[in-house]
Each structure stands twice: as structure tokens, then as C-alpha cells.
Enzyme design. Sequence first.
Site, PDB file in Angstrom:
ATOM      1  N   LYS A 180       0.862  -1.177   0.000  1.00 45.72           N
ATOM      2  CA  LYS A 180       0.000   0.000   0.000  1.00 45.72           C
ATOM      3  C   LYS A 180       0.899   1.227   0.000  1.00 45.72           C
ATOM      4  CE  LYS A 180      -1.117   2.506   2.741  1.00 45.72           C
ATOM      5  NZ  LYS A 180      -0.647   3.850   3.165  1.00 45.72           N
ATOM      6  N   GLU A 213      -0.214   9.761  -5.811  1.00 43.33           N
ATOM      7  CA  GLU A 213      -1.233  10.800  -5.677  1.00 43.33           C
ATOM      8  C   GLU A 213      -0.945  11.987  -6.577  1.00 43.33           C
ATOM      9  OE1 GLU A 213      -0.773  11.626  -1.607  1.00 43.33           O
ATOM     10  OE2 GLU A 213      -2.229  10.139  -0.962  1.00 43.33           O
ATOM     11  N   THR A 239       2.054   6.088   3.939  1.00 43.09           N
ATOM     12  CA  THR A 239       3.242   5.277   4.137  1.00 43.09           C
ATOM     13  C   THR A 239       3.259   4.078   3.191  1.00 43.09           C
ATOM     14  OG1 THR A 239       3.566   5.831   6.434  1.00 43.09           O
ATOM     15  CG2 THR A 239       4.130   3.596   5.813  1.00 43.09           C
TER      16      THR A 239
END
EC number: 2.3.1.35
Lengths: 383, 383
Positions: free
Chosen positions: B168, B259, B179
Site C-alpha cells: 500500500k 497521488e 506510508t
Amino acid sequence: MSVTAAQGFTAAGVTAGLKDSGNPDIALVVNEGPSAAAAAVFTSNRCQANPVLWSKEAIKGGSARAVILNSGGANCYTGAEGFATTHRTAELVAELIGSGAVDVQVCSTGLIGRLLDEDKLMAGVRSAVDALDAGGGDAAATAIMTTDHVSKQSVREGDGWRVGGMAKGAGMLAPALATMLVVITTDVDLPAETLDEALRAATSRTFDRLDSDGCQSTNDTVLLMASGASGVTPDADAFTARLTEVCGDLAMQLLADAEGADHEIAITTVNAATEADALSVGREVARSNLFKTAIFGKDPNWGRILASVGTSDARFDPQNLDVAVNGVWVCRDSGVGESIDLVDLEPRHVTVTIDLKSGDASATVWTNDLTHAYVHENSAYST
Amino acid sequence: MSVTAAQGFTAAGVTAGLKDSGNPDIALVVNEGPSAAAAAVFTSNRCQANPVLWSKEAIKGGSARAVILNSGGANCYTGAEGFATTHRTAELVAELIGSGAVDVQVCSTGLIGRLLDEDKLMAGVRSAVDALDAGGGDAAATAIMTTDHVSKQSVREGDGWRVGGMAKGAGMLAPALATMLVVITTDVDLPAETLDEALRAATSRTFDRLDSDGCQSTNDTVLLMASGASGVTPDADAFTARLTEVCGDLAMQLLADAEGADHEIAITTVNAATEADALSVGREVARSNLFKTAIFGKDPNWGRILASVGTSDARFDPQNLDVAVNGVWVCRDSGVGESIDLVDLEPRHVTVTIDLKSGDASATVWTNDLTHAYVHENSAYST
């Protein structure tokens, strides 16, 4: 006033047509003597523009009679042809003012990877020499602007002598377009070695601690010329102090004019084991995009500050750090401190204080926030 | 499949209510044996979250029976109380699966500086143990997501054995919220020392070369657990090769999900004197905001690339560098090369090649562009 505030200098700013905007693009500052002592510091980037390659060699003799600066083109990554342009510029100035070419410093700023139009440049040099004036400081400061919104000038006085300077740049936010160029003049009578020591001391505590986006320009130059026209030989410490004030004043003007920034941020690290430790911590925080976007978002995100502190090699206990934003100690002992709601990040000026609790040294590094306008200006200007 | 692709593992993903969104937020992976050999690497940030402080000590014995992961809170900068929460989590898992607490690794991700709701967390741990299933890999991979748009999973097969993993994170673009956590399982029968060597080799060429924004998270963890259930002891090199493929695959999935990024950028430095030199150059370019905004603006600005190369300490001649963007050699011998108009920066995938002409080593570093969406997401989410 700036570079013509001190006695023994003339300056000019003219329009040679190097800029599409039609704004002034050539500045000239001439030291009329009697002394020609000079010192300079240059970018530490190993990829350096042609005017830096020239000026670094030329200054080794410790003297400079003039500096010629152009905006509208950085003359960087332009190969041997670009270097020849720099050389011919120095030779023309030297011929017109009656000096050797090696006594002419050259600075350029603007887009990189493009040759300057030498016909326009040489015509501009002639115009600049014709326009030299003891009141030409303002015109020179205006002619070196690129993306700057205002010209930057500063003057300080000693006992019977002056030191003044001009700067261009937008906090090194866009070195390809907005290199930092600084010219400082003084009428003290000091030898080149003393000027060199004073300049290195002054820049190490001012311009070197300005870190808008961590990018180093290929063209950065800070030049100091002394005419000796006041006849005064001040104490070296007194001169260094005034010179540092001029450099600090110009650095804060650069920071305030940084492209696309909403905030000026002073990051002060206190109680460090050494000044180097304090600087190391400040630079890590100043280069964190996460911290810089948080400040843009008016978010006193101390976790991002601690995360950046943790990437430095300074001495500290990771479990025992305090952080204040605008004077509110939002982090105590590496945990939650006072409420972040007490922090007002509306004003442009932001202070961050990091307490390492490991000694008694301190240092401040200045930076800007990372904004939509930064992304826009730096993604769009050359396309 | 991911962490349950290899024999000897069960996993679960459940909703404990730690996240406001109501999405799954607790994952558990249990090694059913017969072996419990394990190895892990952690963030090099000196400011580390409580689960990292715990897990680093716990893994020193070279074994792990389980890993419990929560999203919805990083448990970082939460002091002694936060560490106690991590410890009690490990103790509860250990009690429920019948192991020692030291054989339970703990990972957390989410906002920092806030204590986890321990009642919800402990109830979630019990639910996760109840939900353990040999087909639970997908559920676990989903439960560790934060700002991830998709779950990341990868599996490779050897001769009679498997290695699979889940990850992740969003390219370390937002460590405070996102993280990087990676759990890899395998059914090979190899001792902890061999696993440790293989994991360090694999991560050094994959995750360690992913540098989205230069910011290091306080919680990053890559854990490798081996059950020995296949009964196969492969050659260490063969195992390292498959493990590196899994890590590389997961790293590219992280990069693609970064992102706010518009482009994935592979920066390859060739003909370097050493691999370290090639990496140094790649990292400097990857961390240049000016380069990253230029790529966002679809501008193959090779001057900004050279300016970043110039800040590295690699061996090269600044006057003799070549740069290609998407295969077009826009810079030759540190000057203008082929036309930048030949470069198409519309596709998401971008390649930059830097030829140092100083040896025969090479390395690739991956990063993303710097966009308006990056500034938006990282300035807004916690306010």
C-alpha cells in the site's frame, strides 16, 4: 541608488532588444577607482554557464573594473560559441572603458540552451557605456530583472564610506529563468583578500541560507567591487557587518518576491550541537515538499516537520524534539503539544522553531511554500 | 491471492471503524509454518513510528508468526502511550494465535500525532483472527489501502514454490497519510539470514529507487515471511531473482498510483563510473521540482536536467553530457541536440536517459511529475 550609492561608480541600464518584452536588458557597472579590488562567489553547481566560466577565471587576479550583465538569455549550455560571445562582450567593454578584458566580469540570465543575439548584445554594450552615469544605479537594477516583480536594492553606511547593492532573482525558484545575480559596490579602500573574506562570510549567512526550492542555478553570481574612493580603510569586522546587512536585506527581498509563493518561511533550529547541525536540519525541512504544501494549505503539520528532521544527520533524540509554528509549541517531546488551532497561518511571514535540545548552537534557513502558482509558473513559461 | 498465494499462510481484512470512511482498516497475515523465518527492512528516517520501533526489535530474532496492519492512524509521535498500544496489539494477536508477542510484527498507516482508538483496534484484531482464511489475500490487500486507488498485489512462481506480496502507498507522495507498507510471503524453506540478504538485495534495486517526492515516511516497512510449507529450498540466487520481480512489480504499481501524478518517469543514467554515481545522478534529477514541473507541463527541458546533474558528486565532464527524453537526444555534448519538438510527452510513461560518458555502470530511478493535484492533495487533506 544601490550600486552607485558608494563613491567612484557609474552605472547604466539600457534596452538592447534581447527580451521579447522590450524591457531593459543590459546593465553595466563601472568602477572608476582609484582601486579596482574585487571579489566574487559563484554557484556551486558543477554545470556552469559560460559567463560563470569566464568570470571565475577573470576574478582570480582580485580586480574588476566593470561588470556587464544581460537578461534575456543565460548563455548556458551554448558550447564554445557561447563562451566566445561572453569573451567578446568582455573585450568590447574593456576596449570602451580602457581596461583589460580580464578586468570585466560578465553575468547573464534568462533561458538556457540558446545563443544570445550577438549583434543586439554588442550594440547594447555600446549604448550602456554611453549611458554611464553616477546616478545610474536604479536603471541598472531595473535592467537585470527577469521574472522579478520589483527591483531589489540596498544601501548601508559606515563612518565615511558606503556599501550598496542590487539583486535580481526570485528566490532561486526558477534558476533557468531567474538566476540570482547580485552586484555590490563600496568605496572603502580594502585589498581583494579582505573583500573576499568579507564576501564569503556575508554570503554564507545570507544568500546561502535561502533555499526556495533546493534547485541550484547554473549562473548564480555575487560580485563585490571596491573603488577606494572614500579614502577610508575601515576595520574588516565593521565592513563585514555592513556588507552582511546589505546581503541579508537583498536576500529577504528575493525571498519576498519568490515566484508563486504565498508565504515566506523562516526555519530556525535552536539548541543544536553545532551550527552545521542546525543548518542541516533547517535545509531538510526547507526542501520537504510535504511541509511546503502544508504551509500553503495553512496547515501547521508538525508531523511533516519531524519527518524531515529525521532525515538529517544532526545530533538529537528523536523522542525529544519540540516544534513551534508562529510561536505556538504544537509539538512537545516528539508528541502532541499545544493545539494547532492556535496557529494563524494567514500572514505571509511564517516562523518555524525546532528545538533539538542537544547544545546551544542555532541557525535560520529561509524558504517559501509550494503553491499552485509555483507549479503553474514553472511548468508553463517556456512552452 | 498475494500474501496467500504461497502455501502455509492465512490472511484476513476486516473493518474495525478506525477510518471515518467505514472502509476495511485491519489486515492480518499469519504464517502457519512449519517455518517462521522472517526478515524486514524499515524506513531509514530517524524519526520512526511506534510500530516501527516495536517491529525493528522484534524481527531481530529472525522469526515472525504474524503481521497485524492497521490503516486509519500511523501511531507516530504518540509517545509512550502509543508504544503501549502497539505492544498490546502484538500481545493480543500472539495470545489468539498461540505465539509469543515478539513473533508478531505490527504496521500502522494513516494520520500522525493521534492515538489510535484502542477499543476499536482490539475488537478489530479479534475479528481479523476469526476471519483468517487461506484465501484471505485480497481482503488483506484491500484493508491496508489509504489514499490508494487500487490494491497492489504480485505473485511469482519458482520450481515448486511461490512468492507473493501486497503493498500500500502512493509512491511515498504523502507519507503522513500514505506510508509504504509491503508484506511478502513465500513457502520456501530458507533460513532468516538468507531471507534477509535476499530482501535487502531486492529492495535496494526496487523500492529504494522509487523517489516520488524525496520525502521519507516514518512508517515504511517491507516484511518477508517464509513458511517452508513447500518443502523446497531453492538456490538463493533464484529466490532473490523472483523476490526482486515481486518487489519491482509492486514498486511500479505504487508509482502508477502516486497521488496527483500525471506522469511516471524512469530516469536512467548510463556510462557512469560506478552504479553509485548513476544512482546519485538519478536521485538529484528525481528530486528537482523544476524538472518535475517541466514534465507536468510536457516540456522536455533538458537544461533543468543538466542543472540537477551538476549538483551531484558523480564523475563526469560538465561540458560533455548527453540527455535523451523519450529517446530523443535533445542535448548533445552539453549543448543543443535534436529538436525538442520531436519529444511527445502526452503519454504517462516518460524516459529520461543521461549519458555521463565516464564508465560502463548504469541505474534507473523512478519518480513522478509535480502537478497541481499533488499540491492540492498534500495541502488540503488534513485541514
